[in-house]
Design a protein around this motif. Structure first.
Motif, PDB file in Angstrom:
ATOM      1  N   LEU A  51       0.935  -1.098  -0.258  1.00 35.04           N
ATOM      2  CA  LEU A  51      -0.002  -0.019   0.104  1.00 35.04           C
ATOM      3  C   LEU A  51       0.961   1.392   0.016  1.00 35.04           C
ATOM      4  CD1 LEU A  51      -2.656  -1.130   2.699  1.00 35.04           C
ATOM      5  CD2 LEU A  51      -3.189  -0.830   0.245  1.00 35.04           C
ATOM      6  N   LEU A  52       1.985   1.321  -0.600  1.00 37.71           N
ATOM      7  CA  LEU A  52       2.808   2.325  -0.606  1.00 37.71           C
ATOM      8  C   LEU A  52       2.222   3.440  -1.345  1.00 37.71           C
ATOM      9  CD1 LEU A  52       5.634   3.722  -0.479  1.00 37.71           C
ATOM     10  CD2 LEU A  52       6.320   2.639  -2.720  1.00 37.71           C
ATOM     11  N   TRP A  53       1.504   3.660  -2.395  1.00 34.11           N
ATOM     12  CA  TRP A  53       1.027   4.525  -3.145  1.00 34.11           C
ATOM     13  C   TRP A  53      -0.068   5.140  -2.134  1.00 34.11           C
ATOM     14  CZ3 TRP A  53       2.502   8.026  -6.356  1.00 34.11           C
ATOM     15  CH2 TRP A  53       1.515   8.915  -6.950  1.00 34.11           C
ATOM     16  N   GLN A  54      -0.916   4.231  -1.826  1.00 33.40           N
ATOM     17  CA  GLN A  54      -2.303   4.905  -1.273  1.00 33.40           C
ATOM     18  C   GLN A  54      -1.692   5.418   0.250  1.00 33.40           C
ATOM     19  OE1 GLN A  54      -1.757   1.708  -2.704  1.00 33.40           O
ATOM     20  NE2 GLN A  54      -3.886   0.734  -2.920  1.00 33.40           N
ATOM     21  N   SER A  55      -0.849   4.986   0.711  1.00 35.69           N
ATOM     22  CA  SER A  55      -0.602   5.459   2.097  1.00 35.69           C
ATOM     23  C   SER A  55       0.173   6.793   1.979  1.00 35.69           C
ATOM     24  CB  SER A  55       0.104   4.363   2.800  1.00 35.69           C
ATOM     25  OG  SER A  55       1.581   4.250   2.111  1.00 35.69           O
ATOM     26  N   ALA A  56       1.184   6.855   0.898  1.00 34.91           N
ATOM     27  CA  ALA A  56       1.916   8.069   0.703  1.00 34.91           C
ATOM     28  C   ALA A  56       1.190   9.110   0.305  1.00 34.91           C
ATOM     29  CB  ALA A  56       3.098   7.763  -0.666  1.00 34.91           C
ATOM     30  N   LEU A  57      -0.150   9.025  -0.465  1.00 35.06           N
ATOM     31  CA  LEU A  57      -0.715  10.267  -0.734  1.00 35.06           C
ATOM     32  C   LEU A  57      -1.658  10.605   0.336  1.00 35.06           C
ATOM     33  CD1 LEU A  57      -2.446   8.943  -4.080  1.00 35.06           C
ATOM     34  CD2 LEU A  57      -0.915  10.888  -3.764  1.00 35.06           C
ATOM     35  N   ALA A  58      -1.996   9.804   1.203  1.00 34.88           N
ATOM     36  CA  ALA A  58      -2.842  10.216   2.408  1.00 34.88           C
ATOM     37  C   ALA A  58      -1.785  10.576   3.487  1.00 34.88           C
ATOM     38  CB  ALA A  58      -3.535   8.808   3.021  1.00 34.88           C
ATOM     39  N   TRP A  65       1.213  12.051   3.203  1.00 36.34           N
ATOM     40  CA  TRP A  65       2.075  13.351   2.827  1.00 36.34           C
ATOM     41  C   TRP A  65       1.131  14.543   2.431  1.00 36.34           C
ATOM     42  CZ3 TRP A  65       6.767  13.829   4.611  1.00 36.34           C
ATOM     43  CH2 TRP A  65       7.544  12.771   4.903  1.00 36.34           C
ATOM     44  N   LEU A  66      -0.320  14.105   2.272  1.00 42.27           N
ATOM     45  CA  LEU A  66      -1.254  15.287   2.010  1.00 42.27           C
ATOM     46  C   LEU A  66      -0.941  16.303   3.083  1.00 42.27           C
ATOM     47  CD1 LEU A  66      -3.221  15.945  -0.005  1.00 42.27           C
ATOM     48  CD2 LEU A  66      -5.106  15.207   1.503  1.00 42.27           C
ATOM     49  N   HIS A  67      -1.133  15.809   4.328  1.00 40.39           N
ATOM     50  CA  HIS A  67      -0.760  16.786   5.359  1.00 40.39           C
ATOM     51  C   HIS A  67       0.686  16.665   6.103  1.00 40.39           C
ATOM     52  CE1 HIS A  67      -1.945  12.834   7.323  1.00 40.39           C
ATOM     53  NE2 HIS A  67      -1.093  13.154   8.163  1.00 40.39           N
ATOM     54  N   GLY A  68       1.044  15.679   6.010  1.00 36.62           N
ATOM     55  CA  GLY A  68       2.603  15.390   6.503  1.00 36.62           C
ATOM     56  C   GLY A  68       3.589  16.313   5.631  1.00 36.62           C
ATOM     57  N   THR A  69       3.357  16.850   4.652  1.00 36.41           N
ATOM     58  CA  THR A  69       4.595  17.455   4.052  1.00 36.41           C
ATOM     59  C   THR A  69       4.655  18.718   4.985  1.00 36.41           C
ATOM     60  OG1 THR A  69       3.798  16.647   1.998  1.00 36.41           O
ATOM     61  CG2 THR A  69       5.210  18.876   1.908  1.00 36.41           C
ATOM     62  N   LEU A  70       3.471  19.609   5.324  1.00 36.52           N
ATOM     63  CA  LEU A  70       3.646  20.696   6.302  1.00 36.52           C
ATOM     64  C   LEU A  70       3.982  20.217   7.586  1.00 36.52           C
ATOM     65  CD1 LEU A  70       0.570  22.802   4.879  1.00 36.52           C
ATOM     66  CD2 LEU A  70       2.770  23.148   4.368  1.00 36.52           C
ATOM     67  N   GLU A  71       3.363  19.018   8.134  1.00 37.63           N
ATOM     68  CA  GLU A  71       3.330  18.836   9.514  1.00 37.63           C
ATOM     69  C   GLU A  71       4.820  18.241   9.820  1.00 37.63           C
ATOM     70  OE1 GLU A  71       2.082  14.839  11.820  1.00 37.63           O
ATOM     71  OE2 GLU A  71       0.261  16.124  11.252  1.00 37.63           O
ATOM     72  N   ILE A  72       5.410  17.342   9.026  1.00 33.79           N
ATOM     73  CA  ILE A  72       6.884  16.887   9.413  1.00 33.79           C
ATOM     74  C   ILE A  72       7.752  18.038   9.124  1.00 33.79           C
ATOM     75  CG2 ILE A  72       8.507  15.413   8.459  1.00 33.79           C
ATOM     76  CD1 ILE A  72       6.024  14.035  10.002  1.00 33.79           C
ATOM     77  N   GLU A  85     -11.054   9.059  -1.972  1.00 34.01           N
ATOM     78  CA  GLU A  85     -11.535   8.889  -3.321  1.00 34.01           C
ATOM     79  C   GLU A  85     -11.193  10.225  -4.216  1.00 34.01           C
ATOM     80  OE1 GLU A  85     -14.322  11.699  -0.978  1.00 34.01           O
ATOM     81  OE2 GLU A  85     -13.175   9.957  -0.592  1.00 34.01           O
ATOM     82  N   TRP A  86     -10.630  11.261  -3.745  1.00 33.84           N
ATOM     83  CA  TRP A  86     -10.020  12.408  -4.645  1.00 33.84           C
ATOM     84  C   TRP A  86      -9.392  11.891  -5.416  1.00 33.84           C
ATOM     85  CZ3 TRP A  86      -9.383  17.307  -1.032  1.00 33.84           C
ATOM     86  CH2 TRP A  86     -10.719  17.578  -0.478  1.00 33.84           C
ATOM     87  N   PRO A  87      -9.329  12.614  -6.673  1.00 32.40           N
ATOM     88  CA  PRO A  87      -8.470  11.899  -7.684  1.00 32.40           C
ATOM     89  C   PRO A  87      -6.876  12.008  -7.345  1.00 32.40           C
ATOM     90  CG  PRO A  87      -9.791  13.597  -8.696  1.00 32.40           C
ATOM     91  CD  PRO A  87     -10.153  13.678  -7.172  1.00 32.40           C
ATOM     92  N   ASP A  88      -6.000  11.117  -7.929  1.00 35.30           N
ATOM     93  CA  ASP A  88      -4.614  11.316  -7.288  1.00 35.30           C
ATOM     94  C   ASP A  88      -3.890  12.690  -7.750  1.00 35.30           C
ATOM     95  OD1 ASP A  88      -4.898   8.804  -6.586  1.00 35.30           O
ATOM     96  OD2 ASP A  88      -3.643   7.789  -7.769  1.00 35.30           O
ATOM     97  N   LEU A  89      -4.213  13.053  -8.885  1.00 30.91           N
ATOM     98  CA  LEU A  89      -3.376  14.250  -9.289  1.00 30.91           C
ATOM     99  C   LEU A  89      -4.014  15.628  -8.479  1.00 30.91           C
ATOM    100  CD1 LEU A  89      -1.897  15.842 -11.532  1.00 30.91           C
ATOM    101  CD2 LEU A  89      -4.024  16.163 -12.780  1.00 30.91           C
ATOM    102  N   LEU A  90      -5.094  15.681  -7.843  1.00 30.36           N
ATOM    103  CA  LEU A  90      -5.634  16.550  -7.089  1.00 30.36           C
ATOM    104  C   LEU A  90      -4.490  16.564  -5.846  1.00 30.36           C
ATOM    105  CD1 LEU A  90      -7.394  19.011  -6.153  1.00 30.36           C
ATOM    106  CD2 LEU A  90      -9.084  17.298  -5.336  1.00 30.36           C
ATOM    107  N   ARG A  91      -4.492  15.362  -5.119  1.00 25.99           N
ATOM    108  CA  ARG A  91      -4.032  15.344  -4.042  1.00 25.99           C
ATOM    109  C   ARG A  91      -2.606  15.420  -4.168  1.00 25.99           C
ATOM    110  NH1 ARG A  91      -5.803   9.758  -1.033  1.00 25.99           N
ATOM    111  NH2 ARG A  91      -5.719   8.891  -3.214  1.00 25.99           N
ATOM    112  N   LEU A  92      -1.845  15.158  -5.159  1.00 31.45           N
ATOM    113  CA  LEU A  92      -0.412  15.200  -5.557  1.00 31.45           C
ATOM    114  C   LEU A  92      -0.312  16.783  -5.687  1.00 31.45           C
ATOM    115  CD1 LEU A  92       0.471  12.461  -8.106  1.00 31.45           C
ATOM    116  CD2 LEU A  92       1.290  12.832  -5.892  1.00 31.45           C
ATOM    117  N   SER A  93      -1.247  17.602  -6.157  1.00 29.94           N
ATOM    118  CA  SER A  93      -1.078  19.036  -6.408  1.00 29.94           C
ATOM    119  C   SER A  93      -0.907  19.573  -4.930  1.00 29.94           C
ATOM    120  CB  SER A  93      -2.198  19.649  -7.287  1.00 29.94           C
ATOM    121  OG  SER A  93      -2.307  19.004  -8.358  1.00 29.94           O
TER     122      SER A  93
END
Length: 332
Positions: free
Chosen positions: A224-231, A233-240, A302-310
């Motif tokens: 589950l690398l991709w699913q977990s990374a998107l979830a 790091w969505l908030h973790g980029t700022l938090e970490i 369920e949001w598009p991967d592109l949106l979360r990557l953005s």
């Protein structure tokens, strides 16, 4: 006997004079710059004026302790008085400083603490690697770090096809308040532990890094690398990132005690503490935004991967610009 005493006194005086000359030589260019600040103050220079005043008063405290009768002490006292008068001459100063705290003071402080920021990042990155290797070699390691309850709950969510369900288990408003307060609390703990000569700060950074490394590797081991990374790091980029910045604040305070330079240890510690406090207070809005994302957005797998990557990319761009690029621009 009196002749020998005179020789001893002569060499003691000579040593004091040499130390004073070294002190003056090391700081003369800075004091000349402070004179220019005091002579050409503009409202837009409020932050520079405040930082200059802090530096000069710290030097004055050192001079008063070691060279109380020296001309350099009187010079610094007059310079500090001039700066003090300019600071409080404008009734708008405090309001302007409040407005420019995040736009000027924090970036300038981050430039001064760039080495501490790099060290904090290196400690955290190394601890993440420790967590990754430990979890990879022992799949049960995550239970030591995350606890049996959390691991069992996550395994159950994975079996149900909702591995990130933990982020949607509580009402959004409740999550936002508790997550944000907890993150701010952790950042201040990381900073305050700098009192323990940076070792306390490094220990908490290590704990958080190992936890992140084990947590991410746990999901990798379950495909589950991709699913977990998107979830994550969505908030973790700022938090970490904010945690690493808070680590720099704690290290700045601890290094003020460990490496006083030409200042008395207590004066150096106070300087490091002021710098660190400014940094850690500056992380509060970042934690607020990170808490908002985690509470209201991370749950929407369920949001598009592109949106979360953005969102992740935008967060990363902000961190790099605000904590690395902008400080360099402000200092140039």
């Amino acid at each position: 006997m009196n002749y020998k005493l005179q020789i001893v006194n002569y060499f003691v005086s000579l040593r004091r004079i040499m130390k004073e000359v070294t002190f003056i030589r090391q700081n003369l260019s800075k004091w000349r710059g402070a004179e220019l600040v005091a002579e050409s103050v503009r409202l837009s220079d409020a932050t520079e004026l405040a930082d200059t005043y802090i530096d000069v008063t710290s030097d004055l405290a050192f001079a008063q302790t070691h060279y109380p009768e020296s001309k350099i002490t009187r010079y610094l006292n007059n310079l500090a008085s001039a700066l003090h008068n300019e600071i409080y001459r404008s009734s708008h100063y405090r309001w302007r400083r409040l407005l420019t705290f995040w736009t000027d003071e924090v970036p300038l402080t981050m430039w001064a603490a760039r080495r501490e920021l790099l060290l904090s990042f290196m400690v955290f990155a190394a601890s993440v690697l420790v967590g990754v290797v430990s979890q990879w070699l022992d799949p049960e390691f995550c239970r030591v770090i995350l606890g049996d309850r959390y691991v069992d709950m996550t395994l159950q969510n994975i079996a149900m096809g909702e591995p990130m369900a933990v982020y949607g288990g509580d009402p959004e408003d409740d999550m936002f308040g508790s997550i944000t307060l907890n993150n701010v609390r952790v950042s201040f703990i990381i900073f305050v532990l700098g009192v323990l000569t940076s070792l306390g700060t490094a220990f908490v950074l290590f704990q958080n890094g190992v936890m992140l490394g084990a947590f991410q590797t746990f999901f990798v081991q379950h495909g589950l690398l991709w699913q977990s990374a998107l979830a994550v790091w969505l908030h973790g980029t700022l938090e970490i990132s904010a945690i690493i910045v808070a680590g720099a604040a704690g290290i700045a305070m601890g290094n003020g005690w460990l490496f006083p330079g030409t200042y008395p240890r207590l004066v150096s510690f106070r300087r490091g503490a002021r710098r660190g406090l400014r940094i850690v207070v500056g992380t509060v809005p970042v934690f607020v935004v990170a808490g908002f994302i985690e509470s209201f957005m991370t749950r929407h797998t369920e949001w598009p991967d592109l949106l979360r990557l953005s969102i992740i990319g935008g967060s990363l761009a902000f961190v790099v610009y605000y904590y690395i690029v902008l400080p360099k621009q402000k200092n140039s």
